[in-house]
Design a protein around this motif. Structure first.
Motif, mmCIF file in Angstrom:
data_model
loop_
_atom_site.group_PDB
_atom_site.id
_atom_site.type_symbol
_atom_site.label_atom_id
_atom_site.label_comp_id
_atom_site.label_asym_id
_atom_site.label_seq_id
_atom_site.Cartn_x
_atom_site.Cartn_y
_atom_site.Cartn_z
ATOM 1 N N GLY A 13 0.896 -1.071 0.146
ATOM 2 C CA GLY A 13 -0.103 0.024 0.053
ATOM 3 C C GLY A 13 0.850 1.336 0.121
ATOM 4 N N PRO A 14 0.315 2.488 0.340
ATOM 5 C CA PRO A 14 1.052 3.607 0.185
ATOM 6 C C PRO A 14 2.341 3.747 1.180
ATOM 7 C CG PRO A 14 -1.042 3.990 1.210
ATOM 8 C CD PRO A 14 -0.994 2.474 0.639
ATOM 9 N N ALA A 15 2.112 2.771 2.372
ATOM 10 C CA ALA A 15 3.090 2.823 3.319
ATOM 11 C C ALA A 15 4.267 2.108 2.883
ATOM 12 C CB ALA A 15 2.615 2.286 4.738
ATOM 13 N N GLY A 16 3.825 0.975 2.491
ATOM 14 C CA GLY A 16 4.831 -0.187 2.189
ATOM 15 C C GLY A 16 5.748 0.337 0.842
ATOM 16 N N MET A 17 5.029 1.134 0.025
ATOM 17 C CA MET A 17 5.489 1.474 -1.330
ATOM 18 C C MET A 17 6.824 2.722 -1.341
ATOM 19 S SD MET A 17 2.947 0.703 -4.518
ATOM 20 C CE MET A 17 1.511 1.734 -4.071
ATOM 21 N N THR A 18 6.160 3.448 -0.195
ATOM 22 C CA THR A 18 7.059 4.651 0.253
ATOM 23 C C THR A 18 8.256 4.133 0.922
ATOM 24 O OG1 THR A 18 5.161 5.941 0.388
ATOM 25 C CG2 THR A 18 7.185 6.801 1.316
ATOM 26 N N ALA A 19 8.112 3.000 1.717
ATOM 27 C CA ALA A 19 9.289 2.521 2.509
ATOM 28 C C ALA A 19 10.170 1.832 1.549
ATOM 29 C CB ALA A 19 8.604 1.530 3.539
ATOM 30 N N ALA A 20 9.782 1.314 0.524
ATOM 31 C CA ALA A 20 10.721 0.742 -0.476
ATOM 32 C C ALA A 20 11.380 1.428 -1.457
ATOM 33 C CB ALA A 20 9.798 -0.092 -1.466
ATOM 34 N N ILE A 21 10.698 2.890 -1.427
ATOM 35 C CA ILE A 21 11.307 3.883 -2.434
ATOM 36 C C ILE A 21 12.575 4.459 -1.416
ATOM 37 C CG2 ILE A 21 11.260 6.288 -3.026
ATOM 38 C CD1 ILE A 21 8.238 5.392 -4.066
ATOM 39 N N TYR A 22 12.110 4.908 -0.249
ATOM 40 C CA TYR A 22 13.184 5.161 0.756
ATOM 41 C C TYR A 22 14.574 4.192 1.205
ATOM 42 C CZ TYR A 22 11.202 9.774 1.800
ATOM 43 O OH TYR A 22 10.670 11.084 1.756
ATOM 44 N N ALA A 23 14.027 3.007 1.358
ATOM 45 C CA ALA A 23 14.908 1.898 1.517
ATOM 46 C C ALA A 23 15.887 1.651 0.232
ATOM 47 C CB ALA A 23 14.411 0.713 1.891
ATOM 48 N N ILE A 24 15.509 1.711 -0.842
ATOM 49 C CA ILE A 24 16.333 1.269 -1.998
ATOM 50 C C ILE A 24 17.084 2.581 -2.320
ATOM 51 C CG2 ILE A 24 14.990 2.059 -4.002
ATOM 52 C CD1 ILE A 24 15.782 -1.062 -5.118
#
Ligand SMILES: Cc1cc2nc3c(=O)[nH]c(=O)nc-3n(C[C@H](O)[C@H](O)[C@H](O)COP(=O)(O)OP(=O)(O)OC[C@H]3O[C@@H](n4cnc5c(N)ncnc54)[C@H](O)[C@@H]3O)c2cc1C
Length: 308
Positions: A13-24
């Motif tokens: 969702g928006p939380a997981g996808m934003t986390a993915a962007i910041y993590a990568i």
């Protein structure tokens, strides 16, 4: 050497996808998992009007834009339902339902969101997904030119009732209290000519023999008057239930099943982080889910670095 991710993110969702962007972008080796199409609840949202800078756009379009952003940055994504997380010293094992696939990772971000709560009254199970729906954007078109009842009075109920009032002949809102949504949205709904609001009502049952025929409810006021509204369809929006069964044994949930986190989105288990609607929080919105995801990824990356 065994294949170990830095960060596995559960829920796109928006939380997981934003986390993915910041993590990568923090040079982490990231895997994003979801049991369904990426987007979470945004996929079922007709119009989003309060995501900063985006103006008015459909939830599905925002979901696609966010997912495309993760893919442009090279985030690995897979369709998987996570059923367990085992915590070793420094390496965690994420187990999925599909073929009991497992992934090894140093940190996990849990962003699995919520699902709609049910009323559990007579007739609900009988007409679930066959007259009763939890998603106007998915099922509303079936009721074009027909009568529907919306149950609930919060933001989701009011937004979806506005959408339904645009396509249905009559929309009746039955709610336990008064409308509690955003005042602007409540005003807009009340101004629509084909909308009736029944506040302070307790739903008793869903009626019908061959098909759903109506909703019977009773006033919570002293008179306790009963009322039956006939309808072709019902949309329920009475709150949310955390998708956290798979994490129960980690000891990170509160009594309602939400994940307890600190201001840096850390749970009490080192290396396990929470983000978005699944966490204990006051305002469950796309913008707050994104913010949580960014903070969780930042904290998870610091944790992974500290192991090196
Ligand atoms: C009808 C409706 C209208 C809304 N309108 C607005 C609005 O206009 N503006 C606004 O800001 N917010 C709105 N919201 C709220 C907003 O959609 C949520 O706050 C937001 O989507 C939460 O994001 P999330 O990433 O925490 O969780 P979710 O969006 O719920 O995403 C969680 C993801 O995790 C996945 N998942 C769950 N369990 C597992 C598992 N075990 N394994 C793998 N994957 C799993 C799910 O499939 C899902 O994709 C609305 C919500 C609803 C229901």
């Amino acid at each position: 050497m065994e294949n170990i991710y830095d960060i596995v993110i559960v829920g796109a969702g928006p939380a997981g996808m934003t986390a993915a962007i910041y993590a990568i972008r923090a040079n982490m080796r990231v895997l994003l998992l979801d049991r369904l199409s990426p987007g979470g609840q945004m996929i079922n949202t007709n119009e989003v009007e309060n995501y900063t800078g985006a103006g008015r756009l459909s939830g599905a379009d925002l979901a696609i834009k966010m997912f495309e952003h993760t893919q442009e940055l090279g985030v690995a994504f897979d369709y998987k339902t996570v059923v367990d997380i085992a915590v070793g010293d420094a390496v965690k094992t994420v187990t999925c339902e599909e073929d009991a696939t497992t992934y090894k990772t140093r940190a996990v971000i849990l962003a699995t969101g919520t699902v709609p709560r049910r009323l559990n009254v007579p007739g609900e199970a009988k007409w679930a997904a066959n007259g009763i729906s939890w998603c106007a954007i998915c099922d509303g078109a079936q009721y074009r030119g027909r009568d529907v009842v919306v149950i609930g009075g919060g933001n989701s109920a009011v937004e979806e009732a506005i959408y339904l009032a645009g396509i249905c002949t009559r929309v009746s809102i039955v709610t336990l209290f008064d409308l509690t949504a955003d005042p602007k949205a409540c005003d807009r709904l009340r101004s629509m000519p084909n909308v009736s609001v029944y506040p302070y009502q307790d739903v008793l049952e869903f009626t019908g023999e061959e098909r759903l025929a109506g909703v019977r409810f009773k006033s919570t006021r002293e008179d306790a008057t009963e009322c039956l509204v006939t309808c072709d369809g019902v949309f329920e929006y009475i709150g949310l239930q955390a998708c956290s069964e798979a994490f129960a044994r980690l000891g990170i949930l509160d009594r309602s099943g939400c994940i307890e986190v600190d201001a840096r989105m850390r749970t009490r288990v080192p290396g396990i982080f929470g983000a978005g609607d699944i966490t204990v929080k006051h305002l469950r919105q796309i913008v707050t889910a994104c913010a949580d995801g960014a903070v969780a990824a930042n904290s998870a990356a610091s944790y992974v670095e500290s192991l090196r």
